[in-house]
Design a protein around this motif. Structure first.
Motif: not given
Length: 282
Positions: A214-216, A220-222, A203-210
């Motif tokens: 940004s939109v990309k 990437l996170g999903i 979850l933390f990694t997905v947040i940092l990807m966003e």
């Protein structure tokens, strides 16, 4: 090494101070709702039994045949007990998002000030992870103490012959919700919390990807989240893939699961480190 640990401890203390009010509110709601359930549910049962005996001129044994014995498992199945537990889980899950996004709120974003601190940026990552888990274990401890007190209250309110005989531990084990939320078996407890740690890392990694793209980053996170989920669940579907449920021993599937979860954790930490150090600039 000493300075590094001190810096991590200071960041963790700082983060805990920020979550403390929210945590105290959750604890207050939990204790208040639980206490209401421990008293209200058995009192209603006793009143219903007494009213039935008076209105129908029957003995308590005949009333028991109509209503059945009350068990502590029945009490903890009410919304007064399950509701605060669900609220605590969902609240801390939402806070796992908020603990990162609040840093970017406002015109003078606090995130940049944190990133400028003379400490490794991964300390921010680890401090937030530790604080979430401290909060989780605090709520678990409060809930266990609450349940133990509730068991004594219910036993004191309901006459012994109207109360189904069961121990405190057996009542928790009988309830599927508490079986997973408050696992009493040591290895199962470790497994549940291990899965929880992996979930938070992803979850933390997905947040940092966003935050980095940004939109990309959302896409990437999903994608990363789905890939991590597929990887974690692969051992469960592996027998179906090979077409033989006896091809792997359960111990082999368990070892494979541990290895895959370890790989996901390591990958999440490495990706988060890269994003914090290279992609999130100030």
């Amino acid at each position: 090494m000493k300075k590094t640990l001190k810096a991590l401890l200071n960041l963790t203390t700082f983060e805990f101070d920020r979550i403390s009010r929210f945590l105290y509110v959750l604890i207050g709601i939990t204790l208040t709702a639980n206490l209401t359930g421990y008293i209200l549910t058995p009192v209603r049962y006793v009143n219903r039994m007494n009213a039935h005996m008076v209105q129908n001129s029957v003995t308590d044994q005949q009333a028991l045949q109509a209503f059945g014995e009350l068990s502590f498992s029945d009490v903890i199945s009410t919304v007064w007990i399950l509701g605060p537990v669900a609220l605590g889980i969902s609240g801390l899950l939402l806070y796992s998002f908020f603990i990162w996004y609040r840093e970017w709120f406002g015109k003078n974003t606090f995130a940049y000030r944190l990133l400028m601190l003379p400490v490794p940026r991964m300390h921010l990552f680890y401090s937030k992870l530790v604080v979430i888990y401290i909060s989780i274990f605090t709520l678990i401890a409060v809930q266990i103490i609450s349940l133990f007190i509730g068991f004594q209250l219910v036993s004191a309110i309901v006459p012994g012959e109207w109360l189904r005989s069961m121990t405190f531990l057996s009542a928790l084990n009988m309830h599927p919700f508490f079986y997973y939320v408050l696992p009493l078996e040591p290895w199962f407890f470790i497994a549940i919390n291990g899965i929880g740690i992996v979930f938070l890392l992803v979850l933390f990694t997905v947040i940092l990807m966003e935050r980095s793209f940004s939109v990309k980053g959302i896409m990437l996170g999903i994608t990363y989240g789905i890939a991590a989920l597929f990887t974690a669940l692969l051992p469960a579907f592996l027998p179906e893939v090979v077409g033989n449920h006896y091809f792997f021993y359960n111990s082999e599937l368990l070892i494979l699961t541990i290895l895959l979860l370890s790989f996901i954790s390591f990958a999440s930490i490495m990706i988060s480190r890269f994003l914090l150090n290279r992609k999130i600039t100030i």
